[in-house]
Design an enzyme around this catalytic site. Structure first.
Site, PDB file in Angstrom:
ATOM      1  N   ARG A   1       0.801  -1.221   0.000  1.00  0.00           N
ATOM      2  CA  ARG A   1       0.000   0.000   0.000  1.00  0.00           C
ATOM      3  C   ARG A   1       0.839   1.279   0.000  1.00  0.00           C
ATOM      4  O   ARG A   1       0.602   2.178  -0.810  1.00  0.00           O
ATOM      5  CB  ARG A   1      -0.919   0.046   1.251  1.00  0.00           C
ATOM      6  CG  ARG A   1      -2.182  -0.748   1.120  1.00  0.00           C
ATOM      7  CD  ARG A   1      -2.567  -1.331   2.456  1.00  0.00           C
ATOM      8  NE  ARG A   1      -1.586  -2.333   2.797  1.00  0.00           N
ATOM      9  CZ  ARG A   1      -1.661  -3.608   2.373  1.00  0.00           C
ATOM     10  NH1 ARG A   1      -2.678  -4.004   1.690  1.00  0.00           N
ATOM     11  NH2 ARG A   1      -0.715  -4.469   2.678  1.00  0.00           N
ATOM     12  N   THR A   2       1.770   1.375   0.921  1.00  0.00           N
ATOM     13  CA  THR A   2       2.444   2.668   1.115  1.00  0.00           C
ATOM     14  C   THR A   2       3.262   3.047  -0.116  1.00  0.00           C
ATOM     15  O   THR A   2       3.158   4.165  -0.629  1.00  0.00           O
ATOM     16  CB  THR A   2       3.331   2.615   2.370  1.00  0.00           C
ATOM     17  OG1 THR A   2       2.570   2.074   3.442  1.00  0.00           O
ATOM     18  CG2 THR A   2       3.827   3.993   2.748  1.00  0.00           C
TER      19      THR A   2
ATOM     20  N   LYS B   1      25.959  -3.062   0.231  1.00  0.00           N
ATOM     21  CA  LYS B   1      27.437  -3.011   0.287  1.00  0.00           C
ATOM     22  C   LYS B   1      27.933  -2.270   1.522  1.00  0.00           C
ATOM     23  O   LYS B   1      29.131  -2.076   1.688  1.00  0.00           O
ATOM     24  CB  LYS B   1      27.973  -2.297  -0.969  1.00  0.00           C
ATOM     25  CG  LYS B   1      27.557  -2.930  -2.277  1.00  0.00           C
ATOM     26  CD  LYS B   1      28.065  -2.083  -3.453  1.00  0.00           C
ATOM     27  CE  LYS B   1      27.092  -2.089  -4.604  1.00  0.00           C
ATOM     28  NZ  LYS B   1      27.344  -0.993  -5.547  1.00  0.00           N
TER      29      LYS B   1
ATOM     30  N   ARG C   1      11.104   4.033   3.658  1.00  0.00           N
ATOM     31  CA  ARG C   1      10.755   3.070   4.717  1.00  0.00           C
ATOM     32  C   ARG C   1      12.005   2.294   5.111  1.00  0.00           C
ATOM     33  O   ARG C   1      12.807   1.917   4.252  1.00  0.00           O
ATOM     34  CB  ARG C   1       9.676   2.098   4.249  1.00  0.00           C
ATOM     35  CG  ARG C   1       9.429   0.959   5.237  1.00  0.00           C
ATOM     36  CD  ARG C   1       8.250   0.088   4.874  1.00  0.00           C
ATOM     37  NE  ARG C   1       6.993   0.772   5.100  1.00  0.00           N
ATOM     38  CZ  ARG C   1       5.799   0.193   4.970  1.00  0.00           C
ATOM     39  NH1 ARG C   1       5.718  -1.084   4.617  1.00  0.00           N
ATOM     40  NH2 ARG C   1       4.692   0.872   5.182  1.00  0.00           N
TER      41      ARG C   1
ATOM     42  N   HIS D   1       4.693   5.962  11.419  1.00  0.00           N
ATOM     43  CA  HIS D   1       4.234   5.769  10.035  1.00  0.00           C
ATOM     44  C   HIS D   1       3.206   6.894   9.818  1.00  0.00           C
ATOM     45  O   HIS D   1       1.999   6.655   9.798  1.00  0.00           O
ATOM     46  CB  HIS D   1       3.596   4.385   9.921  1.00  0.00           C
ATOM     47  CG  HIS D   1       3.281   3.934   8.527  1.00  0.00           C
ATOM     48  ND1 HIS D   1       3.434   4.733   7.410  1.00  0.00           N
ATOM     49  CD2 HIS D   1       2.798   2.746   8.079  1.00  0.00           C
ATOM     50  CE1 HIS D   1       3.063   4.039   6.337  1.00  0.00           C
ATOM     51  NE2 HIS D   1       2.678   2.835   6.723  1.00  0.00           N
TER      52      HIS D   1
END
Ligand code: CP
Length: 304
Positions: free
Chosen positions: A52-53, A82, A103, A131
């Protein structure tokens, strides 16, 4: 401006975001809407999975006329693999884009990224911390469905310890008067001590429970949450609590006719599928609202 936490907003800022979200919903396909961010590039970088986000932020950017650069599975497919730091990653993205949606699984990491760049960063979820776009879309959904943001009784159920959606929605709802919260969880997943202290310090009206039955008839908003497997260090501990609260059709019969059931999604098994057709099941409408709210937030970070 960065959007890192719902704690950063005043009530008038929240009201403005909600108002603009409503405007975006009404004007989604207007040709003028599709030019508001013409010439801008939005970078979306997700170090944790998302449906969704990520996709709604990217859709929001496209609907507003922006272009997108995107790194999904960034833990394995970006130079974080890395050993590049989150700060250096943010510095690089700010060379290429005008706003960043990020995120990350680590609590506080998006704030670290934001500390090194003036390019606006929107926190799309950082571990069990925050969030903010979810909190705002939840708030928008409550306003649309209940017609008010005050005098509400809200029950959060499930993984209270790890719920960043709880930590994002509660600071927004306490901007409005007379809201009461119940936090329902197994004893292993109760509020973190520091968060309980935060709520007490802010005079939040709340009770903690380990039983859902008694509170169901009192609720205006039943907010189910998934037990977050990815936050457990020990899988046996997850197995012990994963099925603690599963909402059944018989539970829904005890809710007010005017109540709504929310869930940030994805759900695993905590809401029976036969509940989906009940008019009070608002979780898919809630996810849809995410598009309008994220359009509003993109405009906000561009000061439009
Ligand atoms: N609610 C939410 O954040 O969903 P995703 O993990 O699919 O983005």
């Amino acid at each position: 401006m960065h959007i890192l936490s719902t704690n950063q907003f005043t009530k008038s800022e929240v009201d403005a975001i909600l108002l603009r979200s409503g405007e975006m919903e009404k004007s989604l396909r207007d040709p003028k809407t599709a030019t508001l961010l013409s010439g801008k590039i939005v970078a979306s970088i997700f170090f944790e999975p998302s449906t969704r986000t990520r996709l709604s932020f990217e859709t929001a950017a496209i609907r507003l006329g922006a272009d997108i650069i995107s790194a999904e599975n960034a833990m394995g497919n970006s130079s974080a693999f890395k050993g590049e730091t989150i700060e250096d990653t943010a510095r690089m993205l700010s060379c290429y884009s005008d706003a960043i949606v990020m995120r990350h699984p680590t609590f506080g990491s998006v704030e670290k990224a934001a500390s090194v760049t003036k390019t606006p960063i929107i926190n799309a979820g950082d571990g069990a911390n925050q969030h903010p776009s979810q909190g705002l879309l939840d708030l928008y959904t409550i306003l649309k469905e209940e017609g008010r943001l005050e005098n509400l009784t809200i029950g959060f159920v499930g993984d209270i310890l790890n719920s960043r959606t709880l930590r994002s929605l509660v600071p927004l709802l306490i901007l409005y008067p007379n809201n009461k919260f119940y936090f329902v969880s197994p004893k292993e997943l109760v509020l973190a001590k520091e968060y309980r202290e935060y709520l007490k310090k802010n005079n939040v009206n709340f009770e903690e429970k380990n039983n859902l039955e008694d509170i169901l008839p009192k609720l205006d908003v039943l907010y189910m949450t998934r037990v977050q497997k990815e936050r457990f260090l020990n899988i046996a501990e997850y197995e012990k609590v994963k099925d603690s609260f599963i909402l059944k059709i018989n539970d829904v019969k005890k809710l007010k006719d005017t109540a709504i059931i929310l869930h940030p999604l994805p759900r695993v098994n905590e809401i029976d599928h036969e509940i989906d057709s009940d008019k009070r099941a608002a979780y898919f409408r809630q996810a849809q609202n995410g598009l309008y709210v994220r359009m509003s937030l993109l405009l906000t970070v561009f000061d439009l």
